[in-house]
Design a protein around this motif. Structure first.
Motif, PDB file in Angstrom:
ATOM      1  N   SER A  69      -0.050  -8.845  -3.850  1.00  0.00           N
ATOM      2  CA  SER A  69      -0.341  -8.350  -2.513  1.00  0.00           C
ATOM      3  C   SER A  69      -0.028  -6.861  -2.411  1.00  0.00           C
ATOM      4  CB  SER A  69       0.478  -9.107  -1.454  1.00  0.00           C
ATOM      5  OG  SER A  69       0.001  -8.817  -0.151  1.00  0.00           O
ATOM      6  N   LEU A  70      -0.576  -6.261  -1.368  1.00  0.00           N
ATOM      7  CA  LEU A  70      -0.321  -4.867  -1.025  1.00  0.00           C
ATOM      8  C   LEU A  70       0.556  -4.893   0.228  1.00  0.00           C
ATOM      9  CD1 LEU A  70      -1.254  -2.030  -2.032  1.00  0.00           C
ATOM     10  CD2 LEU A  70      -3.061  -2.156  -0.303  1.00  0.00           C
ATOM     11  N   PHE A 102      -8.629  -1.108   0.080  1.00  0.00           N
ATOM     12  CA  PHE A 102      -7.975  -0.811  -1.198  1.00  0.00           C
ATOM     13  C   PHE A 102      -8.910  -1.104  -2.360  1.00  0.00           C
ATOM     14  CE2 PHE A 102      -5.515  -2.763  -4.731  1.00  0.00           C
ATOM     15  CZ  PHE A 102      -4.922  -1.613  -5.236  1.00  0.00           C
ATOM     16  N   VAL A 147       0.548   2.921  -6.402  1.00  0.00           N
ATOM     17  CA  VAL A 147      -0.649   3.201  -5.588  1.00  0.00           C
ATOM     18  C   VAL A 147      -0.311   3.965  -4.309  1.00  0.00           C
ATOM     19  CG1 VAL A 147      -1.877   1.179  -6.463  1.00  0.00           C
ATOM     20  CG2 VAL A 147      -0.507   0.988  -4.362  1.00  0.00           C
ATOM     21  N   ARG A 148       0.938   4.348  -4.106  1.00  0.00           N
ATOM     22  CA  ARG A 148       1.340   4.995  -2.848  1.00  0.00           C
ATOM     23  C   ARG A 148       0.502   6.229  -2.553  1.00  0.00           C
ATOM     24  NH1 ARG A 148       7.676   4.345  -1.479  1.00  0.00           N
ATOM     25  NH2 ARG A 148       8.163   2.593  -2.827  1.00  0.00           N
ATOM     26  N   VAL A 207      -3.391   4.914  -1.600  1.00  0.00           N
ATOM     27  CA  VAL A 207      -3.685   4.152  -0.385  1.00  0.00           C
ATOM     28  C   VAL A 207      -3.300   4.992   0.834  1.00  0.00           C
ATOM     29  CG1 VAL A 207      -3.181   2.056   0.909  1.00  0.00           C
ATOM     30  CG2 VAL A 207      -3.252   1.994  -1.592  1.00  0.00           C
ATOM     31  N   LEU A 239       1.853  -1.963  -4.269  1.00  0.00           N
ATOM     32  CA  LEU A 239       1.184  -3.106  -4.890  1.00  0.00           C
ATOM     33  C   LEU A 239       2.235  -3.909  -5.644  1.00  0.00           C
ATOM     34  CD1 LEU A 239      -1.560  -4.497  -5.475  1.00  0.00           C
ATOM     35  CD2 LEU A 239      -1.715  -3.072  -7.534  1.00  0.00           C
ATOM     36  N   TRP A 257      -4.621 -13.728  -4.609  1.00  0.00           N
ATOM     37  CA  TRP A 257      -4.129 -12.707  -3.680  1.00  0.00           C
ATOM     38  C   TRP A 257      -3.456 -13.385  -2.489  1.00  0.00           C
ATOM     39  CZ3 TRP A 257      -4.626  -7.536  -4.841  1.00  0.00           C
ATOM     40  CH2 TRP A 257      -4.253  -6.629  -3.837  1.00  0.00           C
ATOM     41  N   GLU A 277       6.938  -3.804  -8.668  1.00  0.00           N
ATOM     42  CA  GLU A 277       5.798  -2.941  -8.375  1.00  0.00           C
ATOM     43  C   GLU A 277       4.850  -3.019  -9.559  1.00  0.00           C
ATOM     44  OE1 GLU A 277       4.728   1.556  -6.783  1.00  0.00           O
ATOM     45  OE2 GLU A 277       6.690   1.190  -7.713  1.00  0.00           O
ATOM     46  N   PHE A 323       2.338   1.987   1.271  1.00  0.00           N
ATOM     47  CA  PHE A 323       2.135   0.652   0.716  1.00  0.00           C
ATOM     48  C   PHE A 323       2.425   0.612  -0.780  1.00  0.00           C
ATOM     49  CE2 PHE A 323      -0.317   0.987   4.549  1.00  0.00           C
ATOM     50  CZ  PHE A 323      -0.113  -0.233   5.167  1.00  0.00           C
ATOM     51  N   THR A 346      -6.719  -4.733   2.492  1.00  0.00           N
ATOM     52  CA  THR A 346      -7.040  -5.180   1.132  1.00  0.00           C
ATOM     53  C   THR A 346      -8.446  -4.766   0.731  1.00  0.00           C
ATOM     54  OG1 THR A 346      -5.533  -7.064   1.267  1.00  0.00           O
ATOM     55  CG2 THR A 346      -7.324  -7.199  -0.340  1.00  0.00           C
TER      56      THR A 346
END
Length: 298
Positions: free
Chosen positions: A237-238, A203, A259-260, A263, A164, A190, A255, A162, A200
Motif C-alpha cells: 500500500s501507499l 501513483f 517514492v516520497r 508522489v 510505499l 494491494w 519501505e 506518502f 493509488t
C-alpha cells in the motif's frame, strides 16, 4: 427598540450558516426566524446577512454586529439558566473538532494531554466535515483539502507525504528502476483505504507509467487498519508517513521503494467559520499550528 430575541436569532443563523438551521437552534419556524432577522435589519438600517450559493453569508456589518453581541448573549444565557435553576454551562467551552479518525488519534490526542480543553470529536471525509462546519455542527476541522468558501477561514497547516510500504515478511527486494518496481507490483495484491483508489491510481499512472492492475485484496476505511493489513502480509500500500513512519522505524513495516519525491504531497488545512472561533478553539488551533511546524506546544 431592538428585541434580544432578534439578536439571539441573528447569532444562531450566523453560526449555523443558514436560516433553516438557525431557526432550528432557536426552536422557531423558518418564517418566524426570517421575520425577526428582517426586523433587526430594518432597525439597524442595513443588511446583516446575504444569500449565496453556499447558504447565508454575513455582510461586513453583520460580522461587526456578531463580534459585538455574541459573547454577551452567551453570558446572558448562563444568567438566565441560574435564574431558572439550571446548572450553569461550563465556561471552558467544548471544542467541537472534526477530522479523520486517524488524524485525531495520532496527531490530536497526544496534544490534549497538557490542554485543559473539553473536546467533542467528529469524524468524516473532507466534504462531510466542511459541510458540518458550514452548518455550525463543528467549530474547527482539519482536512486534506482547503475549502474556498467565503464563510470559512482556512489556513495551511503542513503537508502529508506518502511511503510505499510492504510487510517485512516479504523477501528483501531491490529495484534499479521504477519500471522494475512496476513489474514486481503488478504481481502483488494491494490494500487500500477506499475502492475508488484516487491516490493509488494517480501513483500508478503518473509514477509507474501504467494502469493499476486491479489486484485489490482488501479495502478498509481506516488507514491504521490498512497499515495493520500490510504488516500481516495481505498486500502492498501507499500510506501517509504520519501513519507508517513509526512502524517502519520499529520494523513492523518496510519501505519498499523511495517514492516520497515522486508522489505529490497533500495539504493539511485547518478551517473554522469566519469570525466565529471561541477561545478554546483558537487555543487548539494554535497548538495544532505549532505541532505541524515542529515546535513543541506550550
Amino acid at each position: 427598540m431592538t428585541s434580544p430575541d432578534w439578536l439571539r436569532t441573528f447569532v444562531a443563523v450566523y453560526r449555523a450558516g443558514s436560516v433553516t438551521n438557525g431557526a432550528r437552534l432557536r426552536h422557531l419556524s423558518q418564517p418566524a426566524a426570517s421575520q425577526q432577522l428582517a426586523k433587526l435589519e430594518r432597525m439597524i438600517g442595513e443588511p446583516l446577512l446575504q444569500r449565496s450559493a453556499g447558504g447565508i453569508e454575513p455582510t461586513a456589518r453583520g460580522r461587526e454586529l456578531y463580534l459585538q453581541v455574541a459573547d454577551h448573549l452567551d453570558h446572558l444565557e448562563d444568567i438566565f439558566g441560574l435564574i431558572e435553576g439550571d446548572r450553569p454551562r461550563d465556561r471552558r467551552t467544548t471544542v467541537r473538532f472534526g477530522s479523520s479518525p486517524e488524524y485525531f488519534a495520532l496527531i490530536v490526542l497526544p496534544l490534549l494531554v497538557d490542554l485543559d480543553i473539553p473536546v467533542a470529536a467528529r469524524f468524516g471525509d473532507d466534504e462531510a466535515l466542511i459541510g458540518a462546519l458550514l452548518s455550525g455542527e463543528v467549530d474547527l476541522i482539519v482536512t486534506s483539502r482547503a475549502s474556498s468558501h467565503r464563510l470559512l477561514a482556512t489556513q495551511e497547516l503542513g503537508h502529508k507525504d506518502f511511503i510505499l510500504v510492504c510487510s517485512p515478511m516479504l523477501r528483501k527486494t531491490s529495484f534499479d528502476t521504477v519500471a522494475k518496481l512496476a513489474d514486481w507490483l503488478e504481481r502483488r495484491p494491494w490494500v487500500s483505504y477506499s475502492p475508488e483508489l484516487p491516490l493509488t491510481r494517480r501513483f500508478w499512472n503518473s509514477v509507474l507509467g501504467r494502469s493499476f492492475p486491479s489486484r485489490l485484496q482488501l479495502t478498509v476505511p481506516d488507514l491504521r487498519a490498512v497499515a495493520a493489513a500490510v504488516e500481516l502480509g495481505l498486500g502492498v500500500s501507499l500510506l501517509p508517513s504520519f501513519i507508517s513512519a513509526a512502524s517502519i522505524a520499529d520494523g513492523s513495516l518496510r519501505e519498499l521503494y523511495p517514492v516520497r519525491d515522486l508522489v505529490p504531497v497533500e495539504t493539511w488545512a485547518l478551517s473554522s467559520r469566519e469570525g466565529d472561533a471561541n477561545r478554546a478553539a483558537l487555543l487548539l488551533a494554535e497548538v495544532l499550528r505549532r505541532r505541524h511546524s515542529d515546535q513543541p506546544p506550550k
